[in-house]
Design an enzyme around this catalytic site. Structure first.
Site, PDB file in Angstrom:
ATOM      1  N   CYS A  11       6.322   0.425   7.410  1.00  0.00           N
ATOM      2  CA  CYS A  11       5.973   1.515   6.615  1.00  0.00           C
ATOM      3  C   CYS A  11       7.132   1.780   5.738  1.00  0.00           C
ATOM      4  O   CYS A  11       8.358   1.848   6.139  1.00  0.00           O
ATOM      5  CB  CYS A  11       6.017   2.534   7.527  1.00  0.00           C
ATOM      6  SG  CYS A  11       5.348   4.179   6.517  1.00  0.00           S
ATOM      7  N   LEU A  12       6.818   1.775   4.413  1.00  0.00           N
ATOM      8  CA  LEU A  12       7.896   2.405   3.443  1.00  0.00           C
ATOM      9  C   LEU A  12       8.542   3.631   3.801  1.00  0.00           C
ATOM     10  O   LEU A  12       9.667   3.739   3.007  1.00  0.00           O
ATOM     11  CB  LEU A  12       6.994   2.470   2.093  1.00  0.00           C
ATOM     12  CG  LEU A  12       6.397   1.314   1.548  1.00  0.00           C
ATOM     13  CD1 LEU A  12       5.899   1.168   0.060  1.00  0.00           C
ATOM     14  CD2 LEU A  12       7.590   0.014   1.433  1.00  0.00           C
ATOM     15  N   GLY A  47       0.957  -0.978  -0.109  1.00  0.00           N
ATOM     16  CA  GLY A  47       0.130  -0.015  -0.201  1.00  0.00           C
ATOM     17  C   GLY A  47       0.850   1.211   0.057  1.00  0.00           C
ATOM     18  O   GLY A  47       1.916   1.367   0.436  1.00  0.00           O
ATOM     19  N   HIS A  63      -4.195   1.490   7.640  1.00  0.00           N
ATOM     20  CA  HIS A  63      -2.680   2.329   7.706  1.00  0.00           C
ATOM     21  C   HIS A  63      -2.593   3.586   6.436  1.00  0.00           C
ATOM     22  O   HIS A  63      -2.028   4.406   6.852  1.00  0.00           O
ATOM     23  CB  HIS A  63      -1.324   1.160   7.467  1.00  0.00           C
ATOM     24  CG  HIS A  63      -0.111   1.585   7.212  1.00  0.00           C
ATOM     25  ND1 HIS A  63       0.851   1.303   8.061  1.00  0.00           N
ATOM     26  CD2 HIS A  63       0.404   2.504   6.323  1.00  0.00           C
ATOM     27  CE1 HIS A  63       1.992   1.725   7.719  1.00  0.00           C
ATOM     28  NE2 HIS A  63       1.910   2.637   6.754  1.00  0.00           N
ATOM     29  N   GLU A  64      -3.010   3.173   5.479  1.00  0.00           N
ATOM     30  CA  GLU A  64      -3.020   3.843   4.287  1.00  0.00           C
ATOM     31  C   GLU A  64      -4.192   5.003   4.621  1.00  0.00           C
ATOM     32  O   GLU A  64      -3.604   6.312   4.286  1.00  0.00           O
ATOM     33  CB  GLU A  64      -3.316   3.568   2.961  1.00  0.00           C
ATOM     34  CG  GLU A  64      -2.355   2.341   2.557  1.00  0.00           C
ATOM     35  CD  GLU A  64      -0.726   2.660   2.725  1.00  0.00           C
ATOM     36  OE1 GLU A  64      -0.543   3.654   2.734  1.00  0.00           O
ATOM     37  OE2 GLU A  64      -0.069   1.584   3.068  1.00  0.00           O
ATOM     38  N   HIS A 124      -2.594   7.709   6.858  1.00  0.00           N
ATOM     39  CA  HIS A 124      -1.556   8.511   6.171  1.00  0.00           C
ATOM     40  C   HIS A 124      -2.053   9.750   5.737  1.00  0.00           C
ATOM     41  O   HIS A 124      -1.607  11.062   6.119  1.00  0.00           O
ATOM     42  CB  HIS A 124      -0.648   7.570   4.989  1.00  0.00           C
ATOM     43  CG  HIS A 124       0.436   6.948   5.336  1.00  0.00           C
ATOM     44  ND1 HIS A 124       1.730   7.802   5.687  1.00  0.00           N
ATOM     45  CD2 HIS A 124       0.879   5.771   5.135  1.00  0.00           C
ATOM     46  CE1 HIS A 124       2.706   6.913   5.917  1.00  0.00           C
ATOM     47  NE2 HIS A 124       2.275   5.686   5.648  1.00  0.00           N
ATOM     48  N   GLN A 140       3.299   9.897   0.661  1.00  0.00           N
ATOM     49  CA  GLN A 140       4.695   9.192   0.477  1.00  0.00           C
ATOM     50  C   GLN A 140       5.395   9.452  -0.916  1.00  0.00           C
ATOM     51  O   GLN A 140       6.615   8.960  -0.915  1.00  0.00           O
ATOM     52  CB  GLN A 140       4.477   7.783   0.802  1.00  0.00           C
ATOM     53  CG  GLN A 140       3.935   7.540   2.155  1.00  0.00           C
ATOM     54  CD  GLN A 140       3.696   6.138   2.478  1.00  0.00           C
ATOM     55  OE1 GLN A 140       2.619   5.332   1.877  1.00  0.00           O
ATOM     56  NE2 GLN A 140       4.558   5.232   2.995  1.00  0.00           N
TER      57      GLN A 140
END
Length: 227
Positions: A126-127, A77, A168-169, A172, A82
């Site tokens: 997390c990326l 995701g 999570h997304e 963000h 990001q």
């Protein structure tokens, strides 16, 4: 002997089952991988703006680039902040606990968590904090309501791993990272992992971009966010 029937995994694009789907989403193949912003960069820590124009070339290009960025980073995701864009968009491509694949891009998502579902604690990363994974409890179910890139309505029900991804997304886009749910000790451990793993993770992203015949994104030697 009883005959055993094995359930064939399915693929769902924005919740709709499809008969056939490529290994990489078409958006990913069209897109270009971008640098993923890292914890501490302001765009990650502020609420994103709603999208007001739909069906535009700019929005389609953003979604294509987000898919390509997610795949190069081996993510499931990715939210628009990001890639440095403060718009309420996220993309996802993951295989759930039953083996079913879920793919899509949601614009202006509204998150509703299922507080009656049993919470689940699993390692989460997390990326934007490359290489770090920490156990985190999340609600076991969630609903996402929003629109697609053309403004059509979207409603997605999720449990387990898919719900974790949606939560999570969506968070963000409100400027909340999984990091914000961690204890000070967990945050310290996450930064330690990042410092140890970041170079290797970024090298992997570079290698995958080259394999996919895409221009690799350029990252600074040290985290841009400064943490």
């Amino acid at each position: 002997m009883a005959r055993i029937f094995r359930r064939k995994p399915a693929t769902y694009v924005l919740g709709e089952r499809v008969a056939d789907y490529p290994a990489y989403a078409p958006e990913s193949m069209r897109g270009r991988p971008l640098r993923i912003t890292e914890i501490g960069e302001p765009v990650l820590h502020a609420a994103a703006r709603p999208v007001t124009q739909f069906g535009t070339a700019e929005l389609e290009r953003l979604i294509d680039d987000m898919f390509a960025t997610m795949d190069v980073a081996e993510g499931v995701g990715l939210a628009a902040p990001q890639v440095g864009v403060d718009l309420r968009v996220f993309v996802y491509d993951l295989t759930d606990d039953l083996g079913d694949r879920h793919v899509g891009a949601v614009v202006n998502p509204v998150l509703e968590v299922d507080l009656d579902a049993e919470p689940l604690t699993e390692d989460e990363g997390c990326l934007s904090v490359p290489g770090a994974y920490v156990p985190l409890e999340r609600p076991g179910g969630a609903t996402i309501r929003g629109v697609d890139k053309d403004g059509g309505p979207v409603q997605l029900e999720a449990t387990g791993y898919l719900a974790r991804c949606f939560i999570h997304e969506a968070q963000h886009l409100d400027g909340t990272l999984y990091w914000d749910h961690l204890t000070p000790e967990q945050q310290k451990d996450a930064l330690r992992q990042r410092d140890e793993q970041r170079a290797e993770v970024l090298a992997g992203r570079h290698e995958i971009a080259v394999e996919l015949e895409k221009t690799p994104p350029v990252y600074p030697a040290e985290p841009a966010g400064g943490r």
